[in-house]
Design a protein around this motif. Structure first.
Motif, short mmCIF file in Angstrom:
data_model
loop_
_atom_site.label_atom_id
_atom_site.label_comp_id
_atom_site.label_asym_id
_atom_site.label_seq_id
_atom_site.Cartn_x
_atom_site.Cartn_y
_atom_site.Cartn_z
N ARG A 8 0.84 -1.20 0.00
CA ARG A 8 0.00 0.00 0.00
C ARG A 8 0.87 1.25 0.00
O ARG A 8 2.07 1.21 0.29
CB ARG A 8 -0.95 0.00 1.20
CG ARG A 8 -2.03 -1.08 1.09
CD ARG A 8 -3.17 -0.83 2.06
NE ARG A 8 -4.23 -1.81 1.89
CZ ARG A 8 -5.22 -1.70 0.99
NH1 ARG A 8 -5.27 -0.65 0.19
NH2 ARG A 8 -6.15 -2.64 0.90
N VAL A 9 0.25 2.38 -0.33
CA VAL A 9 0.94 3.67 -0.36
C VAL A 9 0.46 4.52 0.80
O VAL A 9 -0.77 4.68 0.99
CB VAL A 9 0.72 4.40 -1.69
CG1 VAL A 9 1.39 5.78 -1.66
CG2 VAL A 9 1.26 3.58 -2.85
N ALA A 10 1.40 5.06 1.55
CA ALA A 10 1.07 5.93 2.69
C ALA A 10 1.69 7.30 2.51
O ALA A 10 2.77 7.44 1.93
CB ALA A 10 1.58 5.31 3.99
N VAL A 11 1.01 8.29 3.03
CA VAL A 11 1.55 9.64 3.16
C VAL A 11 1.79 9.90 4.64
O VAL A 11 0.89 9.68 5.47
CB VAL A 11 0.58 10.70 2.60
CG1 VAL A 11 1.06 12.11 2.95
CG2 VAL A 11 0.44 10.55 1.10
N VAL A 12 3.00 10.33 4.99
CA VAL A 12 3.32 10.66 6.37
C VAL A 12 3.79 12.10 6.40
O VAL A 12 4.83 12.44 5.82
CB VAL A 12 4.42 9.74 6.94
CG1 VAL A 12 4.74 10.14 8.38
CG2 VAL A 12 3.99 8.28 6.86
N THR A 13 3.01 12.97 7.04
CA THR A 13 3.40 14.37 7.18
C THR A 13 4.20 14.55 8.46
O THR A 13 4.14 13.74 9.37
CB THR A 13 2.18 15.29 7.18
OG1 THR A 13 1.46 15.16 8.43
CG2 THR A 13 1.25 14.98 6.02
N GLY A 14 4.96 15.65 8.50
CA GLY A 14 5.85 15.83 9.64
C GLY A 14 6.88 14.73 9.71
O GLY A 14 7.29 14.29 10.79
N GLY A 15 7.35 14.30 8.53
CA GLY A 15 8.10 13.06 8.45
C GLY A 15 9.61 13.18 8.54
O GLY A 15 10.29 12.15 8.45
N GLU A 30 6.86 -2.79 7.16
CA GLU A 30 5.71 -3.63 6.83
C GLU A 30 5.48 -3.73 5.32
O GLU A 30 4.49 -4.28 4.87
CB GLU A 30 4.45 -3.09 7.51
CG GLU A 30 4.44 -3.25 9.01
CD GLU A 30 4.43 -4.70 9.45
OE1 GLU A 30 3.77 -5.53 8.77
OE2 GLU A 30 5.08 -5.03 10.46
N GLY A 31 6.40 -3.16 4.55
CA GLY A 31 6.28 -3.22 3.09
C GLY A 31 5.43 -2.14 2.48
O GLY A 31 5.10 -2.21 1.28
N VAL A 32 5.08 -1.13 3.25
CA VAL A 32 4.31 0.00 2.73
C VAL A 32 5.25 0.94 1.98
O VAL A 32 6.39 1.16 2.40
CB VAL A 32 3.62 0.76 3.89
CG1 VAL A 32 2.89 1.99 3.38
CG2 VAL A 32 2.64 -0.17 4.62
N ARG A 33 4.80 1.46 0.87
CA ARG A 33 5.54 2.49 0.15
C ARG A 33 5.13 3.86 0.71
O ARG A 33 3.94 4.13 0.84
CB ARG A 33 5.25 2.40 -1.34
CG ARG A 33 5.74 1.09 -1.97
CD ARG A 33 5.20 0.91 -3.37
NE ARG A 33 3.76 0.62 -3.38
CZ ARG A 33 2.99 0.63 -4.45
NH1 ARG A 33 3.51 0.93 -5.64
NH2 ARG A 33 1.72 0.34 -4.37
N VAL A 34 6.11 4.69 1.02
CA VAL A 34 5.84 5.89 1.81
C VAL A 34 6.23 7.15 1.07
O VAL A 34 7.33 7.27 0.53
CB VAL A 34 6.60 5.83 3.16
CG1 VAL A 34 6.47 7.14 3.92
CG2 VAL A 34 6.08 4.67 4.02
N VAL A 35 5.30 8.11 1.09
CA VAL A 35 5.59 9.49 0.68
C VAL A 35 5.80 10.29 1.95
O VAL A 35 4.90 10.42 2.78
CB VAL A 35 4.43 10.09 -0.14
CG1 VAL A 35 4.69 11.57 -0.41
CG2 VAL A 35 4.26 9.33 -1.45
N LEU A 36 6.99 10.81 2.12
CA LEU A 36 7.38 11.54 3.31
C LEU A 36 7.31 13.04 3.02
O LEU A 36 7.85 13.51 2.02
CB LEU A 36 8.81 11.16 3.68
CG LEU A 36 9.28 11.27 5.12
CD1 LEU A 36 8.47 10.36 6.02
CD2 LEU A 36 10.76 10.93 5.21
N SER A 37 6.65 13.79 3.92
CA SER A 37 6.49 15.22 3.69
C SER A 37 6.85 16.01 4.93
O SER A 37 6.61 15.57 6.06
CB SER A 37 5.04 15.53 3.29
OG SER A 37 4.84 16.92 3.17
#
Length: 268
Positions: A8-15, A30-37
Motif C-alpha cells: 500500500r501507499v502511505a503519506v506521512v506528514t511531519g516526516g 511492513e512493506g508500505v511504500r511511503v511518501v514523506l512530507s
C-alpha cells in the motif's frame, strides 16, 4: 504479526524527524511504500534517503498551513508510486504560542490552529477521495494528552488538539461506510525534537542539566506518568502502524493514548 498492508501507499506528514519519521520507518518495515512530507526540503529528502534502506520512499516539501501546500502534497503523492495513497498519517504539528492566556494574541492562536488543526483538515480533504474510490483507507491523526487534559500555559495547542480529536470522531462517522477507518494516537512527553527544545529551555531557565529538567518536569507537570521517563518514538509508531493495518479493521473514531499514564481521568 502480519499487518496486511504490504504494497500500500502511505503519506506521512511531519516526516523528517520525531514521531512522523518513526511512523514512516514502521510502515516501511511492513512493506508500505511511503511518501514523506515536511516543510524543509533538504531535511525531508535527507530523512527519505536514510529510510530508503528499509523500502520505497519518496520525499516532498509542502507547507500544509496553506491550501496550496496540501495540493502540492496531493499531486506529488498521487503520482509518486502510480496510485493514490490509502494511508494517511498526519504527524505534522507545532507547540505553537505559549504563555499566559491574556498575553497570547490572535496571531499566535491562528498560527497554532493552522499548523495543528487546519493542516490535518487539508490533508484529510486531499486524500479521502482516493480512499473512497479504493473502498479502503486508514487515517491516523496525532492528538495529545492536551486534547483532554489542558495545560494553562499552552491553551492554543490544547484547543487545536481538542478540535482534532473531534474531527477524528466526525470523519469516522462520515466515511466509515466507505471502508475508511479514522483514528487518533495521543502521545505524551515523547523524546522528540519538540520536547528536546522544551527541556533545553527549561534547563536554561532553572540553571540545571537537561536530565534534571526532565526529572523535575515529570515530578511537577506530569505526575500521572508512572514510568517516570519520556516515551520513545517507536512506542508511538507501533500504535500508529497497528491502526493503519488490516488488524484494525473494526476500530474507528478512537483516540489511543500512548502517554505512560499522563491523563489522570477516564475521559477519551
Amino acid at each position: 504479526m502480519d499487518l496486511g498492508i504490504g504494497g500500500r501507499v502511505a503519506v506521512v506528514t511531519g516526516g523528517d524527524s520525531g514521531l512522523g519519521r518513526a511512523s514512516a520507518e514502521y510502515l516501511l518495515r511492513e512493506g508500505v511504500r511511503v511518501v514523506l512530507s515536511d516543510l524543509d526540503d533538504a531535511k525531508v529528502r535527507a530523512a527519505a534517503q536514510e529510510l530508503s534502506a528499509l523500502g520505497e520512499v519518496r520525499a516532498v516539501a509542502a507547507d500544509l498551513s496553506t491550501r496550496e501546500g496540501a495540493d502540492t502534497l496531493r499531486r506529488f503523492a498521487d503520482t509518486a508510486f502510480g496510485e493514490a495513497p490509502t494511508i494517511l498519517v498526519n504527524a505534522a504539528g507545532v507547540t505553537g504560542a505559549t504563555g499566559d492566556f491574556l498575553d497570547i494574541g490572535d496571531e499566535g492562536w491562528m498560527e497554532t490552529i493552522q499548523a495543528d488543526l487546519m493542516a490535518a483538515v487539508r490533508t484529510a480533504r486531499a486524500f479521502i477521495p482516493g480512499m473512497r474510490a479504493a473502498k479502503w483507507g486508514r487515517i491516523v491523526f496525532f492528538t495529545s494528552e492536551d486534547a483532554v487534559q489542558p495545560y494553562v500555559e499552552e491553551l492554543p495547542y490544547c484547543a487545536a488538539k481538542a478540535g482534532l480529536l473531534n474531527l477524528t470522531k466526525g470523519l469516522s462517522k462520515a466515511y466509515g461506510a466507505d471502508g475508511i477507518m479514522v483514528n487518533a494516537v495521543a502521545p505524551a512527553f515523547i523524546a522528540t525534537p519538540m520536547t528536546d527544545a522544551m527541556m533545553e529551555k527549561r534547563a536554561a531557565e532553572l540553571g540545571v542539566s537537561f536530565d534534571e529538567a526532565v526529572e523535575s518536569f515529570l515530578a511537577e507537570k506530569r505526575p500521572g506518568m508512572v514510568r517516570r521517563r519520556r516515551g520513545r518514538p517507536e512506542e508511538v509508531a507501533a500504535a500508529v502502524a497497528f491502526l493503519c493495518s488490516e488488524q484494525a479493521s473494526f476500530i474507528t473514531g478512537e483516540n489511543l493514548r500512548v502517554d505512560g499514564g499522563a491523563v489522570l481521568t477516564m475521559a477519551s
